[in-house]
Design a protein around this motif. Structure first.
Motif, PDB file in Angstrom:
ATOM      1  N   PHE B 225     -25.611 -37.818  -3.826  1.00  0.00           N
ATOM      2  CA  PHE B 225     -26.541 -37.540  -4.821  1.00  0.00           C
ATOM      3  C   PHE B 225     -26.702 -36.131  -5.228  1.00  0.00           C
ATOM      4  O   PHE B 225     -26.897 -35.849  -6.354  1.00  0.00           O
ATOM      5  CB  PHE B 225     -27.843 -38.210  -4.315  1.00  0.00           C
ATOM      6  CG  PHE B 225     -28.750 -38.101  -5.212  1.00  0.00           C
ATOM      7  CD1 PHE B 225     -29.128 -39.382  -6.226  1.00  0.00           C
ATOM      8  CD2 PHE B 225     -29.979 -37.066  -5.591  1.00  0.00           C
ATOM      9  CE1 PHE B 225     -29.967 -39.408  -7.363  1.00  0.00           C
ATOM     10  CE2 PHE B 225     -30.816 -37.164  -6.628  1.00  0.00           C
ATOM     11  CZ  PHE B 225     -31.112 -38.139  -7.320  1.00  0.00           C
ATOM     12  N   LEU B 267     -32.375 -31.030   1.614  1.00  0.00           N
ATOM     13  CA  LEU B 267     -33.367 -31.939   0.970  1.00  0.00           C
ATOM     14  C   LEU B 267     -33.903 -30.925  -0.109  1.00  0.00           C
ATOM     15  O   LEU B 267     -34.383 -31.367  -1.201  1.00  0.00           O
ATOM     16  CB  LEU B 267     -33.972 -32.681   1.862  1.00  0.00           C
ATOM     17  CG  LEU B 267     -33.361 -33.775   2.374  1.00  0.00           C
ATOM     18  CD1 LEU B 267     -33.949 -34.215   3.659  1.00  0.00           C
ATOM     19  CD2 LEU B 267     -33.063 -34.791   1.582  1.00  0.00           C
ATOM     20  N   MET B 270     -32.200 -30.080  -3.056  1.00  0.00           N
ATOM     21  CA  MET B 270     -32.088 -31.372  -4.158  1.00  0.00           C
ATOM     22  C   MET B 270     -33.687 -31.520  -4.949  1.00  0.00           C
ATOM     23  O   MET B 270     -33.313 -31.448  -6.194  1.00  0.00           O
ATOM     24  CB  MET B 270     -32.091 -32.553  -3.268  1.00  0.00           C
ATOM     25  CG  MET B 270     -31.766 -33.807  -4.107  1.00  0.00           C
ATOM     26  SD  MET B 270     -31.798 -35.217  -3.333  1.00  0.00           S
ATOM     27  CE  MET B 270     -33.477 -35.699  -3.140  1.00  0.00           C
ATOM     28  N   VAL B 271     -34.557 -31.646  -4.097  1.00  0.00           N
ATOM     29  CA  VAL B 271     -35.916 -31.561  -4.648  1.00  0.00           C
ATOM     30  C   VAL B 271     -35.986 -30.556  -6.024  1.00  0.00           C
ATOM     31  O   VAL B 271     -36.655 -30.549  -6.990  1.00  0.00           O
ATOM     32  CB  VAL B 271     -36.972 -31.778  -3.726  1.00  0.00           C
ATOM     33  CG1 VAL B 271     -38.355 -31.713  -4.505  1.00  0.00           C
ATOM     34  CG2 VAL B 271     -36.816 -33.056  -2.961  1.00  0.00           C
ATOM     35  N   LEU B 274     -33.978 -31.036  -8.692  1.00  0.00           N
ATOM     36  CA  LEU B 274     -34.478 -32.125  -9.660  1.00  0.00           C
ATOM     37  C   LEU B 274     -35.901 -31.918 -10.452  1.00  0.00           C
ATOM     38  O   LEU B 274     -36.014 -31.902 -11.568  1.00  0.00           O
ATOM     39  CB  LEU B 274     -35.063 -33.106  -8.467  1.00  0.00           C
ATOM     40  CG  LEU B 274     -34.088 -34.085  -8.278  1.00  0.00           C
ATOM     41  CD1 LEU B 274     -34.667 -35.177  -7.246  1.00  0.00           C
ATOM     42  CD2 LEU B 274     -33.613 -34.988  -9.403  1.00  0.00           C
ATOM     43  N   VAL B 275     -36.528 -30.779  -9.631  1.00  0.00           N
ATOM     44  CA  VAL B 275     -37.783 -30.584 -10.511  1.00  0.00           C
ATOM     45  C   VAL B 275     -37.471 -29.493 -11.561  1.00  0.00           C
ATOM     46  O   VAL B 275     -38.037 -29.430 -12.580  1.00  0.00           O
ATOM     47  CB  VAL B 275     -38.915 -29.966  -9.479  1.00  0.00           C
ATOM     48  CG1 VAL B 275     -39.985 -29.002 -10.113  1.00  0.00           C
ATOM     49  CG2 VAL B 275     -39.279 -30.783  -8.597  1.00  0.00           C
ATOM     50  N   PRO B 278     -33.677 -31.436 -14.022  1.00  0.00           N
ATOM     51  CA  PRO B 278     -32.919 -32.771 -13.431  1.00  0.00           C
ATOM     52  C   PRO B 278     -31.604 -33.052 -14.034  1.00  0.00           C
ATOM     53  O   PRO B 278     -30.799 -33.870 -13.445  1.00  0.00           O
ATOM     54  CB  PRO B 278     -33.827 -33.733 -14.184  1.00  0.00           C
ATOM     55  CG  PRO B 278     -35.209 -32.972 -14.557  1.00  0.00           C
ATOM     56  CD  PRO B 278     -34.638 -31.780 -14.793  1.00  0.00           C
ATOM     57  N   THR B 279     -30.889 -32.470 -15.061  1.00  0.00           N
ATOM     58  CA  THR B 279     -29.664 -32.853 -15.626  1.00  0.00           C
ATOM     59  C   THR B 279     -28.670 -32.298 -14.731  1.00  0.00           C
ATOM     60  O   THR B 279     -27.301 -32.289 -14.908  1.00  0.00           O
ATOM     61  CB  THR B 279     -29.582 -32.705 -16.915  1.00  0.00           C
ATOM     62  OG1 THR B 279     -30.025 -31.195 -17.375  1.00  0.00           O
ATOM     63  CG2 THR B 279     -30.413 -33.680 -17.507  1.00  0.00           C
TER      64      THR B 279
END
Lengths: 318, 292
Positions: B225, B267, B270-271, B274-275, B278-279
């Protein structure tokens, strides 16, 4: 609506009388069912009402469990007094996380919540001095004879479930609840209508976090021993989601009914097939998503029919 | 000198992450499905390699086709007869569904292979290439080379063959693709099949470098992911870049802050990504995202 409220009260009366009729084993099973019903109903405020798939909502369950655990062991607080702190920490953490994360949509949000859950788990694991790290935390054992303890937790967790359902119901019927549904259906339109969407989303997640946190606190004292892998379990997240889906996320009582069906069925099935119970859970989830994605309530409003299942299948097929 | 060794370790690890991420990213980009069972499928490949190695003395590198082909078929059937049925449902339905598949597969593996950690150790497992102060285990080098090679082959496949172009076309505009005679149900199935096959190969290679048990499935999915998020959806070059960034970040943070915080840092990244975007770093509004 009236009919379902009356049925609900009959149901609750039966639940209140049950401990005098059934064995300790069934009390334990029912207590666990109430716990899942509380988690599913609480989480449904953000998931079903607001339409944000908070996959990692079990994070607040774990937080609540550790709040109770730490307060009881390190500060000798009594069990009941720790519960408001569980709610408070769930509320605050959800608010803090909600501000950045609720900008995300769809599966980006879902995955971000899983990430957050895993990250919190890691942090708990690493704060060995407070949380016991990998060794876990042993809570004070409740005094009294086992029959009394069984009943205590039965009623305690039943009350938590009822509290959650009542709060969910009040939200559902309030203006706030209408606003949340408006956000679910079309966030942009809701925003144009003058709804402060980011504030409302954040509050709905915070309430959900608080309620799930209380369930976690009660669970910790019930188990008396917690570690990060038992309270931050992704399989709990999945179960919770399956319950919401089974009952239907757009209703108040759906998640609770879903919890009862799934927990009791699985208890019956799993006690016979202990080896493969995980595989059965997986299969069950697959079947629910494929055949009744809208939940039992919505799908079979006018009674059971295969036609509705086929309509569901046609709608979602490529 | 130590920093050079760490960077190299990170890059070598990154090659593996690219391979595990590229299929995941492709499926996400083309079908808009986040396949939470990706890590579990990869582990099936690892167990195939383990089985062939233990029972027939197969060299792990030679077992790669034996994990690719069955998982390719498995992926095809899964998409064609299961996932295609709900592809138009709400997004999180698919998330739950693939998680259901993950639970099923993980418990299946636990039942049949037990929850114990296993590893595949051929004779040459301990040997390394030594350049100056830097140690490069042959296995890691081999794994890296295969991962990069397969990723590049996939890129060629997507750009040069009819099927590859059909996959890209479907992902850009499903209706237009249907108009020129592409059957999206088949293309979705082939995409998922390729992703599953590649996951199987990645799993086989994973078994060579690390001990594994059914419980690591989630961690593998998470890595896949992050690679897709870092690199941008459906982009093969992106996966390579994302994998190497992730590999370097992981090895560096293990060295600086400590092994126990490695996951938390991954993690957090990742977050954060994402914030903020996101692309993904290389990503733009891509593939399945466009039509919404």
């Amino acid at each position: 609506m009236k009919k379902s409220v009356i049925l609900f009260f009959v149901f609750i009366t039966i639940l209140i009388l049950l401990p005098f009729l059934v064995s300790g084993y069934w009390l334990r099973v029912l207590t666990q069912t109430f716990m899942f019903a509380a988690i599913a109903t609480g989480s449904n405020i953000i998931i079903g009402f607001t339409g944000y798939p908070a996959f990692g909502n079990i994070a607040f369950f774990g937080i609540g469990a550790y709040v109770t655990g730490v307060l009881m062991t390190k500060y000798n607080l009594s069990f009941i007094l720790t519960l408001p702190f569980c709610a408070l920490s769930g509320f605050l953490i959800a608010t803090l996380l909600g501000i950045p994360l609720l900008r995300l949509k769809g599966h980006y949000f879902a995955i971000a919540t899983i990430g957050v859950m895993e990250a919190i788990k890691e942090i708990v694991d690493n704060m060995t001095e407070i949380t016991g790290g990998g060794m876990g935390l042993t809570l004070p054992i409740m005094e009294g004879d086992p029959a009394y303890i069984y009943k205590f937790f039965y009623y305690a967790i039943l009350s938590i479930m009822l509290l959650t359902v009542v709060i969910a119901f009040l939200i559902f019927r309030s203006k706030f609840g209408y606003a949340l549904r408006a956000i679910r259906i079309d966030e942009d339109a809701a925003s144009v209508m003058g709804i402060n969407t980011s504030l409302f989303k954040t509050i709905s997640w915070a309430i959900s976090g608080a309620l799930v946190g209380i369930a976690g606190g009660a669970y910790a004292y019930w188990l008396t021993y917690i570690d990060s892998s038992t309270v931050f379990q992704t399989s709990y997240s999945v179960k919770m989601f399956a319950m919401i889906l089974l009952g239907g996320g757009t209703t108040v009582l759906g998640p609770m009914i879903g919890a009862f069906i799934l927990e009791l069925v699985s208890e019956l099935v799993w006690s016979k097939f202990i080896e493969i119970h995980g595989m059965i859970l997986g299969l069950l989830i697959i079947l629910i998503v494929i055949f009744i994605p809208k939940g039992l309530f919505e799908t079979f409003k006018g009674g059971f029919s295969f036609k509705r299942i086929i309509i569901n299948l046609r709608e979602n097929k490529l | 000198m130590i920093i050079l060794q760490i960077l190299l370790n990170g890059i070598l690890l990154g090659g593996f992450y690219a391979l595990i991420g590229v299929g995941f990213s492709l499926v996400w980009g083309v079908t808009n499905i986040i396949n939470l069972a990706h890590g579990a499928i990869a582990l099936l490949g690892a167990y195939i390699t383990l089985f062939l190695f233990q029972h027939y003395g197969f060299d792990p590198f030679l077992s790669l086709p034996f994990s690719f082909i069955p998982l390719f078929i498995f992926g095809y059937i899964l998409q064609r007869f299961l996932l295609n049925l709900v592809v138009k449902a709400q997004i999180f339905m698919l998330l739950i569904l693939t998680f259901g598949i993950e639970i099923f597969l993980v418990n299946f593996m636990t039942t049949f292979f037990s929850a114990d950690f296993r590893s595949v150790t051929p004779d040459y497992a301990g040997e390394s290439l030594i350049v100056g102060n830097i140690v490069i285990p042959y296995i890691r080098l081999g794994v890296f080379a295969i991962c990069v090679l397969i990723t590049l082959l996939l890129s060629l496949f997507l750009n040069k063959t009819w099927t590859g172009k059909a996959i890209k076309a479907t992902s850009l505009d499903i209706d237009a693709a249907m108009m020129v005679g592409i059957n999206p149900a088949k293309i979705f199935a082939i995409t998922f099949a390729i992703a599953s096959g590649l996951a199987g190969v990645a799993g086989s290679l994973f078994s060579l470098t690390q001990a594994f048990s059914p419980s690591v499935a989630g961690a593998l999915t998470l890595r896949a992911f992050i690679v897709s998020i870092l690199g941008g959806l459906g982009r093969v070059e992106g996966a390579l870049l994302g994998g190497i960034i992730l590999g370097i970040v992981e090895t560096l943070s293990s060295y600086i802050i400590g092994e126990s915080y490695k996951n938390a840092i991954t993690l957090a990244i990742m977050v954060l990504v994402l914030v903020i975007k996101p692309t993904g770093i290389l990503g733009k509004k891509y593939f399945a995202e466009v039509k919404h």
